[in-house]
Scaffold this motif. Structure first.
Motif, PDB file in Angstrom:
ATOM      1  N   ARG A  14       0.842  -1.196   0.000  1.00 22.60           N
ATOM      2  CA  ARG A  14       0.000   0.000   0.000  1.00 22.60           C
ATOM      3  C   ARG A  14       0.876   1.246   0.000  1.00 22.60           C
ATOM      4  O   ARG A  14       1.783   1.384   0.807  1.00 22.60           O
ATOM      5  N   SER A  15       0.611   2.122  -0.915  1.00 29.83           N
ATOM      6  CA  SER A  15       1.310   3.393  -0.969  1.00 29.83           C
ATOM      7  C   SER A  15       0.508   4.399  -0.162  1.00 29.83           C
ATOM      8  O   SER A  15      -0.721   4.372  -0.186  1.00 29.83           O
ATOM      9  N   ALA A  19      -4.321   6.191  -5.267  1.00 28.40           N
ATOM     10  CA  ALA A  19      -4.212   5.933  -6.700  1.00 28.40           C
ATOM     11  C   ALA A  19      -4.876   7.066  -7.486  1.00 28.40           C
ATOM     12  O   ALA A  19      -4.413   7.447  -8.554  1.00 28.40           O
ATOM     13  N   ARG A  48      -4.855   2.884  -3.410  1.00 24.09           N
ATOM     14  CA  ARG A  48      -4.166   1.975  -4.328  1.00 24.09           C
ATOM     15  C   ARG A  48      -4.404   0.527  -3.892  1.00 24.09           C
ATOM     16  O   ARG A  48      -4.302   0.200  -2.721  1.00 24.09           O
ATOM     17  N   ASP A  83      -2.634   8.698 -10.358  1.00 18.78           N
ATOM     18  CA  ASP A  83      -1.236   8.261 -10.366  1.00 18.78           C
ATOM     19  C   ASP A  83      -0.277   9.452 -10.443  1.00 18.78           C
ATOM     20  O   ASP A  83       0.720   9.419 -11.153  1.00 18.78           O
ATOM     21  N   ARG A 102      -4.427   2.690 -16.530  1.00 15.24           N
ATOM     22  CA  ARG A 102      -4.458   3.041 -15.116  1.00 15.24           C
ATOM     23  C   ARG A 102      -5.823   3.117 -14.470  1.00 15.24           C
ATOM     24  O   ARG A 102      -5.927   3.065 -13.254  1.00 15.24           O
TER      25      ARG A 102
END
Length: 146
Positions: A14-15, A19, A48, A83, A102
């Motif tokens: 996980r960022s 997203a 994300r 993104d 994306r």
């Protein structure tokens, strides 16, 4: 391709950065007394690697939100970032790449191409992008949904 976890979601790190994000997103159709505000200063983030369901009554702006997030419709004001890229600053090629690589969403009324098989409908975005199909992941997804 990442393996799915027990919920069917891909096991990806996980960022902290979402997203996709909309900030102050407003979409107005028409002008003056006949103007219709479909989205009124909406702030939303999509994590994300997460699935999100957008629900509400007919006419509440669900489709408009998704169209704006995917660059299918222009916003009246506010920003949409996917993104890390501001969607409003993308040209037609950039928008095509964004939609192909994306952004994905499942329509309320499915949009299958009747002349294609179920498998061909599933792999169509990869075929268009000239990317190989991960057969193991394909089989996992098809098994999950029957």
């Amino acid at each position: 391709m990442p393996e799915p976890d027990d919920r069917g979601a891909a096991n990806t790190p996980r960022s902290p950065e979402p997203a996709a994000r909309a900030t102050g997103l407003t979409k107005r159709y028409g002008e003056g007394d006949t103007a219709v505000v479909a989205l009124d200063a909406v702030d939303v983030e999509f994590g994300r690697g997460e699935f999100t369901a957008i629900m509400g009554p007919s006419g509440s702006g669900k489709s408009t939100l998704m169209h704006c997030m995917a660059g299918l419709d222009t916003v009246t004001s506010g920003t949409v970032v996917v993104d890390g890229e501001d969607v409003a600053r993308l040209g037609q090629r950039g928008l095509t790449r964004l939609r192909r690589e994306r952004v994905g969403f499942v329509f309320q009324a499915f949009n299958l191409i009747p002349t294609l098989t179920a498998e061909e409908n599933i792999t169509l975005p990869l075929d268009i992008a000239r990317r190989p199909v991960d057969r193991d992941w394909f089989d996992t997804v098809v098994d999950a949904v029957g």
